[in-house]
Scaffold this active site. Structure first.
Site, short mmCIF file in Angstrom:
data_model
loop_
_atom_site.label_atom_id
_atom_site.label_comp_id
_atom_site.label_asym_id
_atom_site.label_seq_id
_atom_site.Cartn_x
_atom_site.Cartn_y
_atom_site.Cartn_z
CG ASP A 67 -0.41 -0.62 2.40
OD1 ASP A 67 0.34 -0.68 2.27
OD2 ASP A 67 -1.06 -1.52 3.74
CG ASN A 136 -8.88 -1.24 11.53
OD1 ASN A 136 -7.85 -1.93 11.87
ND2 ASN A 136 -9.74 -0.59 11.86
CG HIS A 138 -5.91 -2.29 8.84
ND1 HIS A 138 -6.08 -1.61 9.16
CD2 HIS A 138 -4.43 -2.38 8.73
CE1 HIS A 138 -4.36 -0.28 9.39
NE2 HIS A 138 -3.46 -1.19 9.50
CD GLU A 143 -8.49 1.08 8.38
OE1 GLU A 143 -8.90 -0.24 8.77
OE2 GLU A 143 -7.93 1.86 8.08
C1 F6R Z 1 1.64 -1.85 6.54
C2 F6R Z 1 0.24 -2.00 6.52
C3 F6R Z 1 -0.41 -2.48 7.32
C4 F6R Z 1 0.17 -2.71 8.50
C5 F6R Z 1 -1.04 -2.19 9.69
C6 F6R Z 1 0.15 -2.67 10.83
O1 F6R Z 1 1.80 -1.67 4.63
O2 F6R Z 1 -0.31 -2.31 4.97
O3 F6R Z 1 -1.81 -3.89 7.32
O4 F6R Z 1 1.15 -3.76 9.12
O5 F6R Z 1 -0.88 -1.06 10.22
O6 F6R Z 1 1.25 -1.75 10.74
P1 F6R Z 1 2.64 -1.54 12.37
O7 F6R Z 1 3.45 -2.82 12.18
O8 F6R Z 1 3.01 -0.15 12.09
O9 F6R Z 1 1.56 -2.14 14.27
#
Ligand code: F6R
Length: 237
Positions: A67, A136, A138, A143
């Site tokens: 992303d 959450n 995701h 989401e």
């Molecule tokens: C990042 C992504 C997100 C993260 C998730 C956890 O490319 O796609 O799904 O993996 O938000 O983020 P952290 O590791 O910062 O807790």
């Protein structure tokens, strides 16, 4: 789903990196799916260490990131383009043309999303996909409520995701409201998936994933429907 409990963040990172290193050593032309965020920073350190030790080359490897934010430039320090250079690409021998991230500053985002999905397909799909998990649930920026059928698309970020990611920005108002993300369908087409879960803030997400209940309200739960998922976790129980 295979669950591996790591004794520490360092151990989680090393186990995950070894899985990817092993894959690339066996098939130098591997197509690797990458994630950003706090969780995989140690994983990238391990990949760089292994490259510097001469154990691995990325010269034939292709990468696709999950992303990118919409509305900030690739040069911005908060962009995932910048993150990937800072944590991995700057230090290894990957060819620039083999690196792919969604273009969050494209004038036509829908078109950019379609093109990104086509590029993944042209590369033959993703061999091994790295994932983190949002508090959450995701995965990528899919989401809660996201359809399991979606390919790469534009998403509106939830308040909780923007709040969690504000540490990378000066103010909450600066956190983009939208992102471009590969879809759950794209993720599920990866041949192998490695999910990292680290730290107490992910306890609830971990518990929910462990129940095994599959629902679009908790996107990571879709992984129960995939045949080759390894979850490596630490700091949750
Ligand atoms: C990042 C992504 C997100 C993260 C998730 C956890 O490319 O796609 O799904 O993996 O938000 O983020 P952290 O590791 O910062 O807790």
């Amino acid at each position: 789903m295979k669950w591996i409990e790591a004794a520490s963040y360092g151990e989680m990172s090393k186990i995950a990196a070894d899985l990817f290193i092993d894959h690339i050593q066996k098939d130098s032309k591997s197509v690797i799916g990458l994630a950003t965020g706090g969780t995989p920073e140690g994983f990238y350190k391990e990949l760089v260490k292994s490259y510097e030790a001469g154990e691995i080359s990325f010269s034939e490897t292709t990468t696709f990131n999950l992303d990118e934010y919409v509305g900030i430039t690739e040069e911005s320090e908060a962009s995932y383009h910048h993150y990937m250079k800072k944590h991995l690409f700057h230090y290894i021998d990957i060819k620039p043309e083999n690196i792919h991230l969604p273009n969050g500053s494209a004038p036509d985002l829908e078109k950019a999303a379609k093109e990104y999905e086509s590029k993944i397909k042209e590369a033959g799909g993703i061999d091994v996909q790295l994932l983190g998990i949002g508090i959450n649930g995701h995965i990528g920026f899919n989401e809660p409520g996201s359809s399991f059928e979606q390919e790469t698309h534009i998403v509106e970020l939830t308040a909780s995701t923007r709040e969690a990611n504000k540490i990378y920005f000066e103010r909450l108002e600066d956190v983009p409201t939208h992102a471009i993300t590969i879809g759950i369908q794209t993720i599920m087409q990866a041949k192998k998936i490695v999910l990292l879960i680290s730290g107490a803030s992910k306890q609830e997400a971990y518990d929910r994933l462990r129940t095994g209940q599959v629902t679009e309200q908790f996107p990571a739960s879709v992984l129960h429907l995939h045949g080759d998922v390894t979850v490596i976790y630490t700091g949750v129980s």
